[in-house]
Design a protein around this motif. Sequence first.
Motif, mmCIF file in Angstrom:
data_model
loop_
_atom_site.group_PDB
_atom_site.id
_atom_site.type_symbol
_atom_site.label_atom_id
_atom_site.label_comp_id
_atom_site.label_asym_id
_atom_site.label_seq_id
_atom_site.Cartn_x
_atom_site.Cartn_y
_atom_site.Cartn_z
ATOM 1 N N THR A 45 39.106 37.415 32.136
ATOM 2 C CA THR A 45 38.308 37.743 33.317
ATOM 3 C C THR A 45 38.940 38.892 34.081
ATOM 4 N N SER A 72 29.549 39.135 33.423
ATOM 5 C CA SER A 72 29.653 37.674 33.482
ATOM 6 C C SER A 72 31.106 37.203 33.449
ATOM 7 N N THR A 75 34.713 38.649 38.575
ATOM 8 C CA THR A 75 34.549 38.096 39.920
ATOM 9 C C THR A 75 34.633 39.239 40.924
ATOM 10 N N ARG A 98 24.421 42.264 47.654
ATOM 11 C CA ARG A 98 23.495 41.382 46.936
ATOM 12 C C ARG A 98 22.384 42.191 46.276
ATOM 13 N N GLU A 102 24.894 42.486 42.974
ATOM 14 C CA GLU A 102 24.833 41.141 42.403
ATOM 15 C C GLU A 102 23.528 40.861 41.668
ATOM 16 N N GLU A 106 24.530 40.300 37.813
ATOM 17 C CA GLU A 106 24.809 38.862 37.665
ATOM 18 C C GLU A 106 26.267 38.612 37.271
ATOM 19 N N LYS A 108 30.182 36.950 37.269
ATOM 20 C CA LYS A 108 30.670 35.576 37.179
ATOM 21 C C LYS A 108 30.570 34.897 38.543
ATOM 22 N N LYS A 109 30.994 35.615 39.592
ATOM 23 C CA LYS A 109 30.900 35.125 40.962
ATOM 24 C C LYS A 109 31.032 36.295 41.903
ATOM 25 N N PHE A 110 30.281 36.283 43.007
ATOM 26 C CA PHE A 110 30.479 37.258 44.076
ATOM 27 C C PHE A 110 30.854 36.465 45.319
ATOM 28 N N HIS A 111 32.092 36.603 45.726
ATOM 29 C CA HIS A 111 32.570 35.918 46.932
ATOM 30 C C HIS A 111 32.279 36.796 48.152
#
Length: 257
Positions: A45, A72, A75, A98, A102, A106, A108-111
């Motif tokens: 990752t 994917s 992060t 966003r 995002e 898409e 893995k994660k958007f903090h």
Amino acid sequence: MLAATNIFRVDDLLVQIYNSEVEMAQNVAEIAQKYLQDVLAQQDTAAVLLATGNSQLKFLDALITLGGVDWSRITLFHLDEYLGIAADHAASFRRYMRERVEQRVEPKKFHYIEGDTLQPVAECDRYTKLLQAQLIDLCCLGIGENGHLAFNDPSVADFQDPYSVKLVKLDTANRLQQVSTGHFPNLEAVPQYAFTLTIPMICTAKKILCLAPEKRKAHVVKEILQRSISTDYPASILRQQPQATLFLDVNSASLLS
């Protein structure tokens, strides 16, 4: 791959100048794509810090359009957010990320920094823990007209900051820039406080790509590169970061000797 027309170093900082903002954005996108591909070939990752602002628009679009990155496995974090602004506010950095990133890749994660939290100190702590859970592989930055990185204005920037995320009061020059670039209708509408990642946190990134195009950045670029390194121009700290590259177009580089 497009090439810079001029490449040189100022202390540890690599500087690259391009004929236009479009050429600059395209080349930085190619550099970021190749770097992320290499990182993901070596590890499962990656973690990336992204900036908002007009300087990032062409770059982010070019990077996403290029493809070839397995988002994917990545992060994402962002560098700052206004205090008291909802996620759907037109000027919210969460909305910017966003809609422009995002929803298109898409990850893995958007903090996200929760700008409208009722407990801003606790939010700083929460986001700090998320950032410190892994190394930051890449940070993409812009420079403010007062020399700020993220929301580290000269009045609050600290090169030895003990914090990773903090709440700061924005200076007038910064708030006026938000109006002049169309993010708010007038100065009174710009929040006075914001969350920001600190300069030491930003400088932990393994690679830093800083984009500063446009004529309105010419003065601050000159000061950052030709004055002494100090919090008078917070972005001057990049001159001590061998992992950093500053990308300029002919307009933002026009005052350099």
